[in-house]
Design a protein around this motif. Sequence first.
Motif, mmCIF file in Angstrom:
data_model
loop_
_atom_site.group_PDB
_atom_site.id
_atom_site.type_symbol
_atom_site.label_atom_id
_atom_site.label_comp_id
_atom_site.label_asym_id
_atom_site.label_seq_id
_atom_site.Cartn_x
_atom_site.Cartn_y
_atom_site.Cartn_z
ATOM 1 N N SER A 87 0.829 -1.203 0.000
ATOM 2 C CA SER A 87 0.000 0.000 0.000
ATOM 3 C C SER A 87 0.867 1.258 0.000
ATOM 4 N N VAL A 88 2.005 1.245 0.746
ATOM 5 C CA VAL A 88 2.887 2.412 0.727
ATOM 6 C C VAL A 88 3.432 2.655 -0.680
ATOM 7 N N ASN B 132 0.888 3.812 -3.182
ATOM 8 C CA ASN B 132 0.551 5.228 -3.036
ATOM 9 C C ASN B 132 1.645 6.127 -3.581
HETATM 10 C C1 LIG Z 1 -2.822 4.802 0.469
HETATM 11 O O1 LIG Z 1 -3.889 5.557 -0.098
HETATM 12 C C2 LIG Z 1 -5.174 5.107 0.320
HETATM 13 C C3 LIG Z 1 -6.227 5.892 -0.479
HETATM 14 O O2 LIG Z 1 -5.752 7.148 -0.904
HETATM 15 C C4 LIG Z 1 -5.300 5.336 1.829
HETATM 16 O O3 LIG Z 1 -6.568 4.882 2.274
HETATM 17 C C5 LIG Z 1 -4.212 4.524 2.521
HETATM 18 O O4 LIG Z 1 -4.246 4.774 3.927
HETATM 19 C C6 LIG Z 1 -2.844 4.895 1.986
HETATM 20 N N1 LIG Z 1 -1.866 4.006 2.573
HETATM 21 C C7 LIG Z 1 -0.736 4.441 3.130
HETATM 22 C C8 LIG Z 1 0.129 3.397 3.752
HETATM 23 O O5 LIG Z 1 -0.418 5.605 3.135
#
Ligand SMILES: *[C@@H]1O[C@H](CO)[C@@H](O)[C@H](O)[C@H]1NC(C)=O
Length: 406
Positions: free
Chosen positions: A29-30, A33
């Motif tokens: 996820s990091v 993003n």
């Molecule tokens: C990545 O982006 C999503 C949606 O924009 C968000 O919900 C999520 O917390 C983010 N993850 C990190 C690890 O920043």
Amino acid sequence: MITRFFLVTCIIFSYYDITLATYEDEFDSVFANISDATLSEDGKLNFTQLATKYGYSADQYDLTTEDGYILTLFNLPGNGPSVLLFHGVDDICDTFIIRGNISISITLANAGYNIWLGNSRGTKYGRRHVTLDPDANKEEFWDYSFHEIGSYDLAATIDFIRNKTGEDSIATIGHSQGTTAHYVLASTRPEYNERIKVTISLAPIAFLSNLAPPVSLVADVGPAISLLFKSLGMEEILQDRKALSNIVTLICSKGLISYALCGFGALFPFSGVDPSNIEPEFLRTIFGHYPAATSRKSLVHFDQVYLRKRFSQYDYGTIKNLAKYGSIAPPDYDLSAITAKIALIAGKNDQLSKVKDVEHLRDRLPNVVHYEVSEPKLWSHLDFVWAKTLPIHVYPTIFKILEKYV
Ligand SMILES: *[C@@H]1O[C@H](CO)[C@@H](O)[C@H](O)[C@H]1NC(C)=O
Ligand SMILES: *[C@@H]1O[C@H](CO)[C@@H](O)[C@H](O)[C@H]1NC(C)=O
Ligand SMILES: *[C@@H]1O[C@H](CO)[C@@H](O)[C@H](O)[C@H]1NC(C)=O
Ligand SMILES: *[C@@H]1O[C@H](CO)[C@@H](O)[C@H](O)[C@H]1NC(C)=O
């Protein structure tokens, strides 16, 4: 030197892939993003969204192959005859639309053709199976190469379209491994020759005997790289949106620096390039869709074609070959059985589909209706799907052939 560098790079990447896999969800996820922030709008849109942006409401179908893989097939509906586009290795059908309204799919759809975009197993549009799980049943799910992609995926895709539209036969366009799949299918299951009106091969791949450095240097150590991947349990190479491919996206979508690093440092030496045709800014779109996942075995099979200098089925080694094929060596694909009409278009600066190898192929195919080496001196492997000047250098030939035979 280069090979050592490549091996070290592979080891480092594998190490990261495994380390990151331990903390998969967080890292994914990091990186997703961060890399998303550097992609262009078209780099972030998926196939359906791109189709909508460029004027089409795409239909989406699932089809199941004889050996149980479930593949997504897209359709840009048109009233004209069907044309199937079939992508290359490490690629997916998005490749035919990311150039937007000058892309092959949109251009042909605008001309009224009924456009179908197939996907091969293992990509994000083909990572499903009726019984096998791609992660839990790695050894079985990823046990395929261009042989299965041709004889099962392409076969099922053609039959699905024939069934859906009622056409007896359809036109097809393949790029790179998408052409290999056609040669496999038409030679091993000759009844499919009648189901193909004409097939246009862009950057045809059957023989790889004339590869030159740096591609040949890497291909020479292919067996060692494969052993390394195997020992690390990596049967799937570059899974979509996983840590490793997100790092690739991250590094490769940063404008000029990426152009140097990922373009000239990695991608272009292997494909050839004309910088005026694939411009730095476009990398921010490309790396939102590329590379797509494939199996280790797919790369090994291509490597065997190069090392053995023959276009043959997969070489399992003497004992397994005897059991599977009844011969010590794997059988060659019988090109003389390919009776479907074929148009071959090669590029002068294509480092994978070398002109000499394409000539060799042309001389062995019984029904070549058109042979052409694209005019520009720097025309390369990826220009056939991504070049800005496709409408000048390739589309006139495609239209001429479709008008004549479809
Ligand atoms: C990545 O982006 C999503 C949606 O924009 C968000 O919900 C999520 O917390 C983010 N993850 C990190 C690890 O920043
Ligand atoms: C594309 O993205 C949209 C919006 O997130 C989603 O609804 C759709 O299922 C996606 N299509 C494909 C083919 O992934
Ligand atoms: C192609 O799309 C761009 C914007 O994405 C637009 O400016 C241009 O007019 C379009 N060209 C054609 C021929 O539709
Ligand atoms: C052909 O289409 C019919 C009706 O849509 C379907 O029942 C049948 O299973 C299809 N056959 C194949 C081979 O896809």
